[in-house]
Design an enzyme around this catalytic site. Structure first.
Site, PDB file in Angstrom:
ATOM      1  N   LYS A 166       0.781  -1.229   0.013  1.00  0.00           N
ATOM      2  CA  LYS A 166       0.180  -0.007   0.113  1.00  0.00           C
ATOM      3  C   LYS A 166       0.767   1.356  -0.063  1.00  0.00           C
ATOM      4  O   LYS A 166       0.601   2.079  -0.818  1.00  0.00           O
ATOM      5  CB  LYS A 166      -1.066  -0.088   1.050  1.00  0.00           C
ATOM      6  CG  LYS A 166      -1.862  -1.248   1.180  1.00  0.00           C
ATOM      7  CD  LYS A 166      -2.776  -1.167   2.473  1.00  0.00           C
ATOM      8  CE  LYS A 166      -2.108  -1.224   3.787  1.00  0.00           C
ATOM      9  NZ  LYS A 166      -1.290  -2.325   4.167  1.00  0.00           N
TER      10      LYS A 166
ATOM     11  N   ARG B 194      -9.858  -0.118   8.743  1.00  0.00           N
ATOM     12  CA  ARG B 194      -9.489  -1.415   9.283  1.00  0.00           C
ATOM     13  C   ARG B 194     -10.312  -2.241   9.936  1.00  0.00           C
ATOM     14  O   ARG B 194     -10.043  -3.220  10.503  1.00  0.00           O
ATOM     15  CB  ARG B 194      -8.249  -1.317  10.287  1.00  0.00           C
ATOM     16  CG  ARG B 194      -6.950  -1.093   9.567  1.00  0.00           C
ATOM     17  CD  ARG B 194      -5.942  -0.992  10.467  1.00  0.00           C
ATOM     18  NE  ARG B 194      -4.766  -1.714  10.206  1.00  0.00           N
ATOM     19  CZ  ARG B 194      -3.653  -1.257   9.436  1.00  0.00           C
ATOM     20  NH1 ARG B 194      -3.747   0.175   9.097  1.00  0.00           N
ATOM     21  NH2 ARG B 194      -2.487  -1.855   9.389  1.00  0.00           N
TER      22      ARG B 194
ATOM     23  N   ARG C 174      11.672  -5.501   5.165  1.00  0.00           N
ATOM     24  CA  ARG C 174      11.529  -4.175   4.689  1.00  0.00           C
ATOM     25  C   ARG C 174      12.554  -3.241   5.369  1.00  0.00           C
ATOM     26  O   ARG C 174      12.869  -3.491   6.757  1.00  0.00           O
ATOM     27  CB  ARG C 174       9.918  -3.755   5.221  1.00  0.00           C
ATOM     28  CG  ARG C 174       9.708  -2.111   5.078  1.00  0.00           C
ATOM     29  CD  ARG C 174       8.472  -1.722   5.029  1.00  0.00           C
ATOM     30  NE  ARG C 174       7.711  -2.383   6.040  1.00  0.00           N
ATOM     31  CZ  ARG C 174       6.587  -1.864   6.354  1.00  0.00           C
ATOM     32  NH1 ARG C 174       5.691  -1.635   5.376  1.00  0.00           N
ATOM     33  NH2 ARG C 174       6.032  -2.424   7.436  1.00  0.00           N
TER      34      ARG C 174
ATOM     35  N   ARG D  12      11.326  -1.099  11.023  1.00  0.00           N
ATOM     36  CA  ARG D  12      10.274  -0.553  11.788  1.00  0.00           C
ATOM     37  C   ARG D  12      10.203  -1.605  13.001  1.00  0.00           C
ATOM     38  O   ARG D  12      10.365  -2.903  12.902  1.00  0.00           O
ATOM     39  CB  ARG D  12       9.174  -0.531  10.788  1.00  0.00           C
ATOM     40  CG  ARG D  12       8.536   0.741  10.612  1.00  0.00           C
ATOM     41  CD  ARG D  12       7.069   0.596   9.615  1.00  0.00           C
ATOM     42  NE  ARG D  12       6.044  -0.094  10.089  1.00  0.00           N
ATOM     43  CZ  ARG D  12       4.747   0.186   9.321  1.00  0.00           C
ATOM     44  NH1 ARG D  12       4.828   0.661   8.351  1.00  0.00           N
ATOM     45  NH2 ARG D  12       4.077  -0.819   9.767  1.00  0.00           N
TER      46      ARG D  12
ATOM     47  N   ARG E 215      -0.037  -8.810  13.437  1.00  0.00           N
ATOM     48  CA  ARG E 215      -0.503  -7.880  12.687  1.00  0.00           C
ATOM     49  C   ARG E 215      -1.536  -8.699  11.600  1.00  0.00           C
ATOM     50  O   ARG E 215      -2.761  -8.264  11.375  1.00  0.00           O
ATOM     51  CB  ARG E 215       0.325  -7.073  11.901  1.00  0.00           C
ATOM     52  CG  ARG E 215       0.967  -6.032  12.988  1.00  0.00           C
ATOM     53  CD  ARG E 215       2.116  -5.421  12.581  1.00  0.00           C
ATOM     54  NE  ARG E 215       2.094  -4.832  11.162  1.00  0.00           N
ATOM     55  CZ  ARG E 215       3.326  -4.438  10.257  1.00  0.00           C
ATOM     56  NH1 ARG E 215       4.430  -4.904  10.595  1.00  0.00           N
ATOM     57  NH2 ARG E 215       2.904  -3.893   9.219  1.00  0.00           N
TER      58      ARG E 215
HETATM   59  P1  AP5 Z   1       4.884  -1.374   1.647  1.00  0.00           P
HETATM   60  O1  AP5 Z   1       4.328  -0.757   0.710  1.00  0.00           O
HETATM   61  O2  AP5 Z   1       5.870  -0.891   2.980  1.00  0.00           O
HETATM   62  O3  AP5 Z   1       3.601  -2.411   2.432  1.00  0.00           O
HETATM   63  P2  AP5 Z   1       2.301  -1.883   3.167  1.00  0.00           P
HETATM   64  O4  AP5 Z   1       0.990  -2.538   2.662  1.00  0.00           O
HETATM   65  O5  AP5 Z   1       2.063  -0.161   3.014  1.00  0.00           O
HETATM   66  O6  AP5 Z   1       2.605  -2.429   4.686  1.00  0.00           O
HETATM   67  P3  AP5 Z   1       2.486  -1.694   5.996  1.00  0.00           P
HETATM   68  O7  AP5 Z   1       3.244  -2.538   6.804  1.00  0.00           O
HETATM   69  O8  AP5 Z   1       2.916  -0.255   6.107  1.00  0.00           O
HETATM   70  O9  AP5 Z   1       1.043  -1.723   6.289  1.00  0.00           O
HETATM   71  P4  AP5 Z   1       0.294  -1.682   7.559  1.00  0.00           P
HETATM   72  O10 AP5 Z   1      -1.241  -1.696   7.144  1.00  0.00           O
HETATM   73  O11 AP5 Z   1       0.655  -2.899   8.580  1.00  0.00           O
HETATM   74  O12 AP5 Z   1       0.832  -0.734   8.724  1.00  0.00           O
HETATM   75  P5  AP5 Z   1       0.539   0.854   9.037  1.00  0.00           P
HETATM   76  O13 AP5 Z   1       1.739   1.662   9.068  1.00  0.00           O
HETATM   77  O14 AP5 Z   1      -0.677   0.988   8.057  1.00  0.00           O
HETATM   78  O15 AP5 Z   1       5.591  -2.961   1.130  1.00  0.00           O
HETATM   79  C1  AP5 Z   1       6.214  -3.729   2.281  1.00  0.00           C
HETATM   80  C2  AP5 Z   1       7.411  -4.295   1.765  1.00  0.00           C
HETATM   81  O16 AP5 Z   1       7.365  -5.056   0.467  1.00  0.00           O
HETATM   82  C3  AP5 Z   1       8.661  -3.234   1.090  1.00  0.00           C
HETATM   83  O17 AP5 Z   1       9.829  -3.758   1.746  1.00  0.00           O
HETATM   84  C4  AP5 Z   1       8.599  -3.088  -0.329  1.00  0.00           C
HETATM   85  O18 AP5 Z   1       9.616  -2.605  -0.712  1.00  0.00           O
HETATM   86  C5  AP5 Z   1       8.038  -4.533  -0.407  1.00  0.00           C
HETATM   87  N1  AP5 Z   1       7.256  -4.630  -1.755  1.00  0.00           N
HETATM   88  C6  AP5 Z   1       6.092  -3.839  -2.060  1.00  0.00           C
HETATM   89  N2  AP5 Z   1       5.824  -4.048  -3.032  1.00  0.00           N
HETATM   90  C7  AP5 Z   1       6.363  -5.392  -3.576  1.00  0.00           C
HETATM   91  C8  AP5 Z   1       6.070  -6.016  -4.633  1.00  0.00           C
HETATM   92  N3  AP5 Z   1       5.052  -5.978  -5.652  1.00  0.00           N
HETATM   93  N4  AP5 Z   1       6.923  -6.929  -4.838  1.00  0.00           N
HETATM   94  C9  AP5 Z   1       8.087  -7.271  -4.136  1.00  0.00           C
HETATM   95  N5  AP5 Z   1       8.085  -6.427  -2.805  1.00  0.00           N
HETATM   96  C10 AP5 Z   1       7.267  -5.510  -2.585  1.00  0.00           C
HETATM   97  O19 AP5 Z   1      -0.214   0.309  10.459  1.00  0.00           O
HETATM   98  C11 AP5 Z   1       0.776  -0.083  11.518  1.00  0.00           C
HETATM   99  C12 AP5 Z   1      -0.037   0.028  12.837  1.00  0.00           C
HETATM  100  O20 AP5 Z   1      -0.607   1.322  13.168  1.00  0.00           O
HETATM  101  C13 AP5 Z   1      -1.118  -1.081  12.820  1.00  0.00           C
HETATM  102  O21 AP5 Z   1      -0.466  -2.167  13.341  1.00  0.00           O
HETATM  103  C14 AP5 Z   1      -1.995  -0.307  14.079  1.00  0.00           C
HETATM  104  O22 AP5 Z   1      -1.456  -0.616  15.227  1.00  0.00           O
HETATM  105  C15 AP5 Z   1      -1.960   1.020  13.770  1.00  0.00           C
HETATM  106  N6  AP5 Z   1      -2.910   1.502  12.765  1.00  0.00           N
HETATM  107  C16 AP5 Z   1      -2.790   2.113  11.560  1.00  0.00           C
HETATM  108  N7  AP5 Z   1      -4.009   2.154  10.954  1.00  0.00           N
HETATM  109  C17 AP5 Z   1      -5.000   2.030  11.915  1.00  0.00           C
HETATM  110  C18 AP5 Z   1      -6.375   2.221  12.000  1.00  0.00           C
HETATM  111  N8  AP5 Z   1      -7.030   2.459  10.963  1.00  0.00           N
HETATM  112  N9  AP5 Z   1      -7.051   1.712  12.873  1.00  0.00           N
HETATM  113  C19 AP5 Z   1      -6.461   1.241  14.224  1.00  0.00           C
HETATM  114  N10 AP5 Z   1      -4.784   1.225  14.020  1.00  0.00           N
HETATM  115  C20 AP5 Z   1      -4.167   1.524  12.987  1.00  0.00           C
END
Ligand code: AP5
Length: 211
Positions: free
Chosen positions: A16, A92, A126, A155, A166
């Site tokens: 994402k 979420r 990552r 991270r 997660r």
């Molecule tokens: P990346 O693009 O970084 O993946 P992502 O989908 O953005 O993953 P996140 O870990 O950021 O998502 P998340 O939803 O868990 O975390 P968030 O920060 O929202 O890609 C991942 C890796 O793969 C990278 O190394 C990249 O280079 C590689 N890659 C990408 N595309 C690729 C491809 N096509 N092929 C190969 N490699 C590839 O949330 C974190 C925490 O915040 C949650 O756990 C929760 O505690 C809190 N939180 C956030 N939002 C909420 C909410 N709405 N409600 C409650 N708590 C929340």
């Protein structure tokens, strides 16, 4: 055309953040990400909201969801200031999806579909550049510049144990959100297991066709 209002859904590690960066550049919209917003406010005192823990960071480091009231307020504020946007990390759960319906209409709902073991591999590999915010992967996308490589960080929640938690939170809480948009006929499913550029070609074409 008005600026598109895009929602991007997917499991942790589905790409994402990677695709949102490209969408922002191509379509000139704001990137609204609850994960980054919460990481910038990990120590915020939320004890007056009658929550289990006193800060967002305590939820995040265990891979749990931060309480809805905290996250809803962040998104409401960010959306009120955006013209077009790509919304990443929200909703979420179904309660957040209902909240979002009252905040804004959406032009496109994208879902990046990636299998479980690939997600674990992506997240544990990552690395982030703290100076630019750029996202890398030790195997799939290492930086070319050794200076950048030396300053990369992992991270706190990308350890295997927290990643598994997660993913289980995703299955329980967020998969129903994907079904919710699918049942409304709004979901644009993208094969997120392709190489990043191939995913991007599909994402871009879908936005251009739908928005
Ligand atoms: P990346 O693009 O970084 O993946 P992502 O989908 O953005 O993953 P996140 O870990 O950021 O998502 P998340 O939803 O868990 O975390 P968030 O920060 O929202 O890609 C991942 C890796 O793969 C990278 O190394 C990249 O280079 C590689 N890659 C990408 N595309 C690729 C491809 N096509 N092929 C190969 N490699 C590839 O949330 C974190 C925490 O915040 C949650 O756990 C929760 O505690 C809190 N939180 C956030 N939002 C909420 C909410 N709405 N409600 C409650 N708590 C929340």
């Amino acid at each position: 055309m008005a600026q598109p209002r895009i929602l991007i859904l997917g499991a942790p590690g589905a790409g994402k953040g990677t695709q949102s960066a490209k969408i922002t550049e191509e379509f000139g919209v704001d990137h609204i990400t609850t994960g980054d917003a919460l990481r910038s406010n990990k120590e915020m005192d939320i004890s007056d909201m009658d929550t289990e823990y006193d800060t967002p960071g305590e939820y995040m480091d265990q891979g749990e969801l931060v309480p809805d009231d905290v996250v809803n307020a962040i998104v409401d504020e960010a959306l009120s200031q955006a013209d077009g946007f790509v919304l990443d990390g929200y909703p979420r759960n179904l309660e957040q999806a209902e909240e979002l319906k009252d905040m804004t209409d959406l032009d496109v709902v994208l879902y990046l579909d990636v299998g479980e073991e690939e997600l674990v591999h992506r997240l544990t590999g990552r690395r982030l550049d703290p100076e630019t915010g750029d996202i890398y992967h030790v195997e799939y996308n290492p930086p070319e510049d050794p200076e950048v490589e030396d300053r990369l960080e992992q991270r706190d929640d990308d350890t295997e144990e927290t990643v598994r938690e997660r993913l289980s939170v995703f299955h329980e809480n967020t998969e129903p959100v994907i079904e919710y948009y699918d049942e409304q006929g709004d979901l644009e499913r993208i094969d997120g297991e392709q190489a990043p550029d191939a995913v991007w070609d599909e994402v871009k074409a879908t936005i251009e066709d739908t928005a």
